[in-house]
Scaffold this motif. Structure first.
Motif, PDB file in Angstrom:
ATOM      1  N   GLY A 170       0.092  -0.252  10.300  1.00 54.93           N
ATOM      2  CA  GLY A 170       0.956   0.014  11.207  1.00 54.93           C
ATOM      3  C   GLY A 170       2.203   0.982  10.999  1.00 54.93           C
ATOM      4  N   TYR A 171       1.995   1.606   9.881  1.00 58.21           N
ATOM      5  CA  TYR A 171       3.111   2.391   9.463  1.00 58.21           C
ATOM      6  C   TYR A 171       2.613   3.994   8.794  1.00 58.21           C
ATOM      7  CZ  TYR A 171       5.759  -1.767   9.362  1.00 58.21           C
ATOM      8  OH  TYR A 171       6.052  -3.181   9.696  1.00 58.21           O
ATOM      9  N   GLU A 172       3.459   4.806   8.901  1.00 60.40           N
ATOM     10  CA  GLU A 172       3.285   6.145   8.562  1.00 60.40           C
ATOM     11  C   GLU A 172       4.436   6.768   7.662  1.00 60.40           C
ATOM     12  OE1 GLU A 172       2.532   8.490  11.968  1.00 60.40           O
ATOM     13  OE2 GLU A 172       4.819   8.128  12.581  1.00 60.40           O
ATOM     14  N   LEU A 173       4.147   7.535   6.868  1.00 60.65           N
ATOM     15  CA  LEU A 173       5.165   8.195   5.900  1.00 60.65           C
ATOM     16  C   LEU A 173       5.593   9.600   6.357  1.00 60.65           C
ATOM     17  CD1 LEU A 173       3.490   7.202   2.218  1.00 60.65           C
ATOM     18  CD2 LEU A 173       5.269   6.021   3.762  1.00 60.65           C
ATOM     19  N   THR A 174       6.766   9.772   6.115  1.00 58.81           N
ATOM     20  CA  THR A 174       7.843  11.099   6.019  1.00 58.81           C
ATOM     21  C   THR A 174       8.258  11.330   4.925  1.00 58.81           C
ATOM     22  OG1 THR A 174       8.231  10.503   8.493  1.00 58.81           O
ATOM     23  CG2 THR A 174       9.321  12.192   7.361  1.00 58.81           C
ATOM     24  N   MET A 175       8.077  12.526   4.523  1.00 58.11           N
ATOM     25  CA  MET A 175       8.459  12.969   3.171  1.00 58.11           C
ATOM     26  C   MET A 175       9.397  14.185   3.428  1.00 58.11           C
ATOM     27  SD  MET A 175       4.851  12.936   0.791  1.00 58.11           S
ATOM     28  CE  MET A 175       3.896  11.196   0.614  1.00 58.11           C
ATOM     29  N   LEU A 176      10.590  14.018   2.662  1.00 56.20           N
ATOM     30  CA  LEU A 176      11.829  15.103   2.982  1.00 56.20           C
ATOM     31  C   LEU A 176      12.426  15.298   1.723  1.00 56.20           C
ATOM     32  CD1 LEU A 176      13.411  13.199   6.069  1.00 56.20           C
ATOM     33  CD2 LEU A 176      11.982  15.250   6.055  1.00 56.20           C
ATOM     34  N   THR A 177      12.616  16.666   1.541  1.00 52.88           N
ATOM     35  CA  THR A 177      13.699  17.216   0.593  1.00 52.88           C
ATOM     36  C   THR A 177      14.990  17.610   0.994  1.00 52.88           C
ATOM     37  OG1 THR A 177      11.535  17.998  -0.537  1.00 52.88           O
ATOM     38  CG2 THR A 177      13.768  18.697  -1.456  1.00 52.88           C
ATOM     39  N   GLY A 178      15.900  17.256   0.471  1.00 48.90           N
ATOM     40  CA  GLY A 178      17.324  17.428   0.948  1.00 48.90           C
ATOM     41  C   GLY A 178      17.843  16.901   2.065  1.00 48.90           C
ATOM     42  N   ALA A 179      18.613  17.251   2.742  1.00 51.22           N
ATOM     43  CA  ALA A 179      19.305  16.731   4.075  1.00 51.22           C
ATOM     44  C   ALA A 179      18.310  16.172   4.920  1.00 51.22           C
ATOM     45  CB  ALA A 179      20.540  17.703   4.630  1.00 51.22           C
ATOM     46  N   LEU A 180      18.850  15.132   5.672  1.00 49.86           N
ATOM     47  CA  LEU A 180      18.054  14.499   6.685  1.00 49.86           C
ATOM     48  C   LEU A 180      18.205  15.341   7.853  1.00 49.86           C
ATOM     49  CD1 LEU A 180      19.367  10.720   6.189  1.00 49.86           C
ATOM     50  CD2 LEU A 180      16.916  11.340   6.026  1.00 49.86           C
ATOM     51  N   ARG A 235       8.026   4.699   8.494  1.00 56.22           N
ATOM     52  CA  ARG A 235       8.084   4.438   9.911  1.00 56.22           C
ATOM     53  C   ARG A 235       6.757   3.689  10.522  1.00 56.22           C
ATOM     54  NH1 ARG A 235      10.823   8.136  13.796  1.00 56.22           N
ATOM     55  NH2 ARG A 235      10.813   9.790  11.822  1.00 56.22           N
ATOM     56  N   GLU A 236       7.437   2.658  11.409  1.00 59.55           N
ATOM     57  CA  GLU A 236       6.606   1.596  12.144  1.00 59.55           C
ATOM     58  C   GLU A 236       5.924   2.503  13.310  1.00 59.55           C
ATOM     59  OE1 GLU A 236       5.958  -2.608  13.729  1.00 59.55           O
ATOM     60  OE2 GLU A 236       7.835  -1.533  14.100  1.00 59.55           O
ATOM     61  N   LYS A 237       4.782   2.790  13.457  1.00 56.70           N
ATOM     62  CA  LYS A 237       3.924   3.712  14.370  1.00 56.70           C
ATOM     63  C   LYS A 237       4.133   3.148  15.773  1.00 56.70           C
ATOM     64  CE  LYS A 237       0.107   4.752  11.183  1.00 56.70           C
ATOM     65  NZ  LYS A 237      -1.382   4.626  10.960  1.00 56.70           N
ATOM     66  N   ALA A 238       4.402   1.924  16.056  1.00 57.87           N
ATOM     67  CA  ALA A 238       4.384   1.660  17.478  1.00 57.87           C
ATOM     68  C   ALA A 238       5.753   1.768  18.031  1.00 57.87           C
ATOM     69  CB  ALA A 238       3.910   0.043  17.319  1.00 57.87           C
ATOM     70  N   THR A 239       6.611   1.631  17.220  1.00 59.57           N
ATOM     71  CA  THR A 239       8.222   1.752  17.689  1.00 59.57           C
ATOM     72  C   THR A 239       8.811   2.935  17.265  1.00 59.57           C
ATOM     73  OG1 THR A 239       8.915   0.436  15.806  1.00 59.57           O
ATOM     74  CG2 THR A 239       8.130  -0.755  17.489  1.00 59.57           C
ATOM     75  N   GLY A 240       8.368   3.492  16.109  1.00 56.11           N
ATOM     76  CA  GLY A 240       9.170   4.692  15.474  1.00 56.11           C
ATOM     77  C   GLY A 240      10.498   4.349  14.451  1.00 56.11           C
ATOM     78  N   ALA A 241      10.494   2.899  14.426  1.00 58.57           N
ATOM     79  CA  ALA A 241      11.584   2.305  13.514  1.00 58.57           C
ATOM     80  C   ALA A 241      11.413   2.820  12.043  1.00 58.57           C
ATOM     81  CB  ALA A 241      11.583   0.852  13.903  1.00 58.57           C
ATOM     82  N   LEU A 242      12.432   2.972  11.532  1.00 58.86           N
ATOM     83  CA  LEU A 242      12.327   3.378  10.068  1.00 58.86           C
ATOM     84  C   LEU A 242      12.435   1.939   9.430  1.00 58.86           C
ATOM     85  CD1 LEU A 242      14.731   6.242   9.484  1.00 58.86           C
ATOM     86  CD2 LEU A 242      12.380   6.241  10.232  1.00 58.86           C
ATOM     87  N   HIS A 272       4.509  -6.180   4.051  1.00 57.81           N
ATOM     88  CA  HIS A 272       3.502  -5.256   4.538  1.00 57.81           C
ATOM     89  C   HIS A 272       3.255  -4.325   3.194  1.00 57.81           C
ATOM     90  CE1 HIS A 272       2.985  -6.205   8.312  1.00 57.81           C
ATOM     91  NE2 HIS A 272       4.500  -6.148   8.768  1.00 57.81           N
ATOM     92  N   ARG A 273       3.893  -4.505   1.877  1.00 60.39           N
ATOM     93  CA  ARG A 273       3.684  -3.810   0.619  1.00 60.39           C
ATOM     94  C   ARG A 273       4.174  -2.473   0.856  1.00 60.39           C
ATOM     95  NH1 ARG A 273      -1.329  -4.153  -3.053  1.00 60.39           N
ATOM     96  NH2 ARG A 273       0.554  -3.573  -4.404  1.00 60.39           N
ATOM     97  N   LEU A 274       5.358  -2.192   1.917  1.00 63.52           N
ATOM     98  CA  LEU A 274       6.039  -0.777   1.872  1.00 63.52           C
ATOM     99  C   LEU A 274       6.650  -0.487   0.539  1.00 63.52           C
ATOM    100  CD1 LEU A 274       7.468  -1.310   5.479  1.00 63.52           C
ATOM    101  CD2 LEU A 274       5.072  -0.171   4.662  1.00 63.52           C
ATOM    102  N   GLY A 275       7.373  -1.293  -0.023  1.00 69.65           N
ATOM    103  CA  GLY A 275       8.012  -0.756  -1.301  1.00 69.65           C
ATOM    104  C   GLY A 275       7.016  -0.237  -2.224  1.00 69.65           C
ATOM    105  N   ALA A 276       5.770  -0.799  -2.395  1.00 71.86           N
ATOM    106  CA  ALA A 276       4.771  -0.100  -3.206  1.00 71.86           C
ATOM    107  C   ALA A 276       4.278   1.100  -2.625  1.00 71.86           C
ATOM    108  CB  ALA A 276       3.614  -1.170  -3.537  1.00 71.86           C
TER     109      ALA A 276
END
Length: 329
Positions: A170-180, A235-242, A272-276
């Motif tokens: 139910g989650y997806e990943l976003t990868m970012l470098t530098g400023a949000l 990020r939770e796919k259904a809600t967009g919540a981080l 949901h094993r999000l830390g891992a």
């Protein structure tokens, strides 16, 4: 002996201070990452998140640098406190230099209108005796662990990632470098605050207080200190919540060195094993993005069993234990 406040623009003074600190490490814990004059000066200029540090240098009458006091002053929370480190060159032990630096720290704390001093040191009998002799009470144990990427079993990392993906559909990943980006700034304030659930043991500490301004200050301080910030956010796919994130900063002065800055999962999204997921995804990313990266250091409370369990699966090995003390003046 004279004790003077050190400016980040005092190049010779920063070199002397780093020389003392590294001489202490060479004797007491040579495995720890040594300081550099450039990095030391940047901490005095920018701190972690534009909370500049303070340093005082003790010199003999002939000008020889013999001891250094570092003072960190919180501006966002716990504004009744300071945290100090005291280092005396091994060639000058037994002369009361450490005690004089603690007295200077107490005076500086009073000048700031504060009443609590935190003190950190290596878990060594002499250091513990020194802290207790100056009225400090032990409150927590922290452990420095290091990940050696040259001996990391990448099959283990890939397996952890694959298993975490399967447990977090139910989650997806976003990868970012530098400023949000601006649209993530407010949601990241709440997610970053999840770090307050990490153990504090017996330390007298308020929760860290985060705001958009503080997150921007962190980004600015790290950039000006020549650190590249890498973030992986779930990020939770259904809600967009981080739901969870991890952050590693890579030094540009020594690009083979990285430091784990933060890993946290929001309470509503645990299980949901999000830390891992975010930690293994970060490693797979950095293997491509920073091929020269060889070591990553992290710090955890010794009682933080959940995060330590993940770290140990990822080849983190203990470098040293440190003791945290506090006292009221």
């Amino acid at each position: 002996m004279e004790i003077t406040k050190l400016s980040p623009d005092d190049e010779a003074g920063c070199i002397d201070a780093v020389g003392i600190k590294n001489a202490v490490l060479a004797q007491d814990c040579p495995e720890m990452v040594p300081s550099t004059p450039r990095g030391f000066a940047n901490m005095l200029r920018y701190g972690w998140d534009l909370e500049p540090g303070h340093a005082f240098l003790a010199r003999d009458a002939d000008g020889t640098a013999v001891g250094v006091l570092n003072v960190d002053v919180n501006l966002y929370d716990n504004t009744n406190q300071v945290w100090i480190d005291v280092d005396v060159h091994p060639d000058h032990h037994g002369r009361g230099i450490g005690s004089a630096l603690v007295e200077r720290a107490e005076a500086f704390t009073r000048e700031l209108g504060r009443d609590t001093i935190g003190y950190g040191c290596l878990d060594l009998p002499a250091d513990d005796e020194f802290a207790r002799a100056h009225g400090f009470e032990q409150k927590a144990i922290e452990v420095n662990r290091r990940q050696d990427l040259s001996t990391l079993d990448w099959d283990v990392v890939q397996r952890m990632y694959d298993e975490a993906v399967a447990a977090s559909t139910g989650y997806e990943l976003t990868m970012l470098t530098g400023a949000l980006p601006g649209d993530l700034l407010e949601p990241m304030v709440e997610l970053t605050g999840s770090i307050n659930d990490a153990p504090k043991d017996d330390l007298d500490l308020e929760d860290d207080v985060f705001s958009p301004e503080r997150l921007r200050a962190y980004e600015e301080a790290q950039a000006k200190s020549d650190h590249t910030i890498y973030r992986v956010i779930a990020r939770e796919k259904a809600t967009g919540a981080l739901a969870g994130h991890t952050v590693i900063a890579v030094e540009r002065e020594r690009p083979h060195l990285g430091e784990q800055h933060d890993t946290a999962v929001a309470r509503a999204h645990r299980g949901h094993r999000l830390g891992a997921l975010v930690k293994s995804a970060m490693l797979l990313w950095l293997r491509e993005a920073e091929p020269q990266l060889a070591r990553v250091d992290t710090w955890n409370a010794e009682s933080n069993n959940h995060m330590i369990g993940i770290n140990e699966k990822l080849n983190y090995q203990i470098v040293t234990r440190t003791l945290a003390y506090q006292k009221t003046i």
